[in-house]
Design an enzyme around this catalytic site. Sequence first.
Site, short mmCIF file in Angstrom:
data_model
loop_
_atom_site.label_atom_id
_atom_site.label_comp_id
_atom_site.label_asym_id
_atom_site.label_seq_id
_atom_site.Cartn_x
_atom_site.Cartn_y
_atom_site.Cartn_z
N HIS A 367 0.81 -1.23 0.00
CA HIS A 367 0.00 0.00 0.00
C HIS A 367 0.84 1.27 0.00
O HIS A 367 0.29 2.38 0.02
CB HIS A 367 -0.90 0.02 1.23
CG HIS A 367 -2.01 -0.98 1.21
ND1 HIS A 367 -3.25 -0.73 0.68
CD2 HIS A 367 -2.06 -2.26 1.65
CE1 HIS A 367 -4.02 -1.79 0.81
NE2 HIS A 367 -3.32 -2.74 1.38
N LYS A 558 -8.12 13.95 4.77
CA LYS A 558 -7.26 12.75 4.75
C LYS A 558 -6.29 12.88 5.92
O LYS A 558 -6.20 13.93 6.54
CB LYS A 558 -6.48 12.66 3.42
CG LYS A 558 -5.75 13.95 3.06
CD LYS A 558 -5.18 13.92 1.64
CE LYS A 558 -6.25 14.04 0.56
NZ LYS A 558 -6.04 13.00 -0.47
N ARG A 559 -5.56 11.84 6.22
CA ARG A 559 -4.57 11.92 7.30
C ARG A 559 -3.61 13.05 7.00
O ARG A 559 -3.29 13.33 5.83
CB ARG A 559 -3.83 10.58 7.43
CG ARG A 559 -4.63 9.47 8.04
CD ARG A 559 -4.99 9.74 9.47
NE ARG A 559 -3.84 9.84 10.34
CZ ARG A 559 -3.49 8.89 11.23
NH1 ARG A 559 -4.18 7.76 11.33
NH2 ARG A 559 -2.44 9.03 12.01
N LYS A 564 1.13 14.38 1.52
CA LYS A 564 -0.20 14.71 1.00
C LYS A 564 -0.34 16.22 0.78
O LYS A 564 -1.28 16.69 0.18
CB LYS A 564 -1.25 14.18 1.98
CG LYS A 564 -1.28 12.64 2.09
CD LYS A 564 -2.24 12.19 3.19
CE LYS A 564 -2.23 10.69 3.39
NZ LYS A 564 -2.97 9.91 2.38
N THR A 666 -8.23 6.90 -1.82
CA THR A 666 -9.60 6.40 -2.02
C THR A 666 -10.60 7.52 -1.75
O THR A 666 -11.70 7.54 -2.30
CB THR A 666 -9.88 5.20 -1.08
OG1 THR A 666 -9.39 5.51 0.22
CG2 THR A 666 -9.23 3.93 -1.60
N LYS A 670 -14.27 8.73 -3.62
CA LYS A 670 -15.53 9.03 -2.93
C LYS A 670 -16.02 10.43 -3.32
O LYS A 670 -17.21 10.64 -3.59
CB LYS A 670 -15.32 8.95 -1.41
CG LYS A 670 -15.00 7.54 -0.93
CD LYS A 670 -14.32 7.49 0.42
CE LYS A 670 -13.83 6.07 0.72
NZ LYS A 670 -12.88 6.01 1.85
N1 LIG Z 1 -0.57 2.46 4.60
N2 LIG Z 1 -0.96 2.81 3.66
N3 LIG Z 1 -1.30 3.13 2.68
C1 LIG Z 1 -2.42 3.80 2.14
C2 LIG Z 1 -3.11 4.68 3.19
N4 LIG Z 1 -2.29 5.62 3.75
O1 LIG Z 1 -3.69 3.94 4.18
O2 LIG Z 1 -3.32 2.77 1.69
C3 LIG Z 1 -4.42 3.24 0.94
C4 LIG Z 1 -5.24 2.04 0.55
O3 LIG Z 1 -4.59 1.27 -0.38
C5 LIG Z 1 -3.97 4.03 -0.29
O4 LIG Z 1 -5.09 4.51 -0.95
C6 LIG Z 1 -3.06 5.18 0.13
O5 LIG Z 1 -2.58 5.80 -1.01
C7 LIG Z 1 -1.90 4.63 0.96
O6 LIG Z 1 -1.08 5.65 1.45
#
Ligand SMILES: [N-]=[N+]=N[C@]1([C@H](N)O)O[C@H](CO)[C@@H](O)[C@H](O)[C@H]1O
Length: 833
Positions: A367, A558-559, A564, A666, A670
């Site tokens: 991820h 987002k976080r 980001k 993601t 949305k």
């Molecule tokens: N750990 N991790 N990874 C992430 C997100 N931060 O949770 O997974 C998400 C789910 O795959 C991704 O959409 C995102 O880009 C990626 O940074």
Amino acid sequence: MDARYKTREIERRSLDVDGLKRSFLEWLVYSVGKDARAATRRDWFHTVALSVRDRLVDRWMDTTRRYYQEDAKRVYYLSLEFLIGRLLTNSLSNLGIMEECRQALDRLGLSMDEVIDAEPDAALGNGGLGRLAACFLDSMATQALPGYGYGIRYEFGLFEQRFEHGWQVEYPEQWLQFGNPWEFPRPEVLYPVQFYGRVEEFRDSVGEKAYRWVDAERVLAMAYDTPVVGYSGETINTLRLWSARATRDFNFGHFNDGAYMKAVEQKVLSENLSRVLYPNDATETGKELRFKQEYFFTSASLQDILRRFLQHHNNFDDLPSKAAIQLNDTHPAIGIAEMMRLLVDQHAVRWDRAWDITRATFAYTNHTLLPEALEAWPVRMVERVLPRHMQIIYEINARFLNRSKARAAGDNARLARLSLIDERGDRRVRMGNLAFLGSHKVNGVSALHTDLMKQTVFADFHQEFPDRITNKTNGITPRRWLKQANPALSELITSRIGDGWIHDLGQLTSLVEKADDVVFREEFRRAKRKNKKRLAAYIARQTGVEVQVDSIFDVQVKRMHEYKRQLLNLLHAVALYNEMRDNPMVSWVPVTKIFAGKAAPSYHMAKLIIKLINDVAKVVNHDPAVHDNLKIVYLPNYNVTAAEIIMPAADLSEQISTAGLEASGTGNMKLALNGALTIGTLDGANVEIREHVGSDNIFIFGLTAEEVADLKAGGGFNPREVIASNPSLKRALDMISTGVFSPEDPNRYHPILQALTDGGDHFLVTADFADYCRAQEAAMELYRDPEEWTRKAILNTANMGWFSSDRTVNEYAQEIWEVKPVRAVDDGGEGFR
Ligand SMILES: [N-]=[N+]=N[C@]1([C@H](N)O)O[C@H](CO)[C@@H](O)[C@H](O)[C@H]1O
């Protein structure tokens, strides 16, 4: 169905208003133990939840029975995070009894919205990775795929974020404080999980070397099951979460010696394993307790999977055709070594055969490419905590490097990169390499990310195993993120194309022609406006800031993480603020910048950026010179429920990460699905969103991933030069560095300025600033033309069908898991609605 049970079932399963109302009163009195007059909103929530549970348990059992009867191959999704959010609306909506429930409560003089609001979020995740797991569960159930989720039942989920003087402060999130009506405790499903101890070598019955793990400490993993209701309720799958229990709750010996604390010490220590979720997103913790959490849930899950398999099978060669185990990132990667231990040590399977079975059963999803997120545990710690596993990892590594030696042809650097052990410094086990080696398929989460995986972190492995890496672009469930979160738009869509889109999101393309329909555009705008009003009220409640509904809702939720680039967005806001003050006569498009997102508690730079945004907001929001044309708000405690309010109300979706660093995203999906236009870099899934919605219907700016790599490789990038050549950027940075937004502490933001200048601006905020401002101007300009804006917004919604997690899980099912849907036979009776 066994006739003895038929009568009681019918009674309980009535789905009509009267039946529901009766059920609510029954549960309130006999289970919650409250009189209707004395009941609190939370009591009513528990009552309604328990009544809804009644209406899904038998289908849940039907589903499980079906899987056994068909001896179906099952998918096991192992994830340390499941960011579920609330379940009441989702269960009612997927069972199709939302309206009936609203009427039943109405007849009891109760507001459905208030009951829904009484449910705490199950915040068992940090961000995208955890929410993806939850969307996948919904899609697997909706697609009738036999999918089980395995994770940890944290006592404390992701912390609650509050702002004190603009600073993030964390508070424990006690979601279980008043009980959780959705879970079923399974005290009989209990597995021992071992830590520490040592390994003894001995000769087995045929004189072969064998190993046993002795003198280890034990904790027990106890299961809690939560039903996962698929859309229409035909299939109801299981999420099994493990809770740690001490093997002995109370040590009477210590108690009798008066060592009262010691008497319960083991209990407390054991239960720490499932106490709290580590709050880091895309960064590893390196903490021993975290490693033990990873092993705890993985071992319990694999023991449970093998128990279920051995109920109907006795040849482990069949395991890969009966179980597909998906590793959600490297967090459960120790599972590769654990499966080898269970097969070789406990079931006497020969090594090579065990390895083939393991590899054919496991698959791994990566991820992130962020170096600080790639888990690598110190060998010394792994050896101490899991001595047998370290042996197994060495054995796997030795056999692999022997195999690769020939191909490496003396290229020791390559062998060193391939090794499961990073020999540099304090030797570490590379969990990504272990997961890759022990899996038959490895996937990235967007097309760009998967390509970059092949070119960077897994380049050597890709050469060794050219057919192993595959792409599976993320998706989101349209049930929660459109049907439930945005009823206004859902009803409009259904009124035009029917409701087939809910389980077949591709049908939204029928809306493309509606983009040119002025009436439809008007109705589309009305739905967006309704959602913006709701969000404006939420913002006022949460922050006290009054925002204009007609302003452009420019959303970045987002976080909080430097890659980001919330900072880039903020710098644009300061530049816009200056322009508005310099040109008061211009009829500006009113802008509302909406930020939300948590920072990991130990991530100080991220917390400083949150404070900066709040400090700038304080000045801008109270400056009469901009005539309310610019408002900045930072919503506290961003979570799934807040996202369900924000996503339907956004006009502009900020997806502005440094290209190459956001694996997918993601939230971008949305927001676009709910009719927001994206302003973003060609990063992660933004690339594929542009392909689907059309480059005319998205605002792309900035360096590409390739240009970023070249710029970094070239080493010529000098942020100070860029700043000097861009007056509006320079002015904004000067204001921040001179304390315009922090007069009480002018040097407060020195670390941010430092990082952007002498620190080399690692995330290229200055490099992309000018082009970002250009894209922002283009968006503002278009917003002046509501018809054209709405036309593009409709084309976004219409073309986002591919980003349904139904499509994603079907791709996993076909290419990685090789599982087929196991549908219920419609018995025409009250089988399912
Ligand atoms: N750990 N991790 N990874 C992430 C997100 N931060 O949770 O997974 C998400 C789910 O795959 C991704 O959409 C995102 O880009 C990626 O940074």
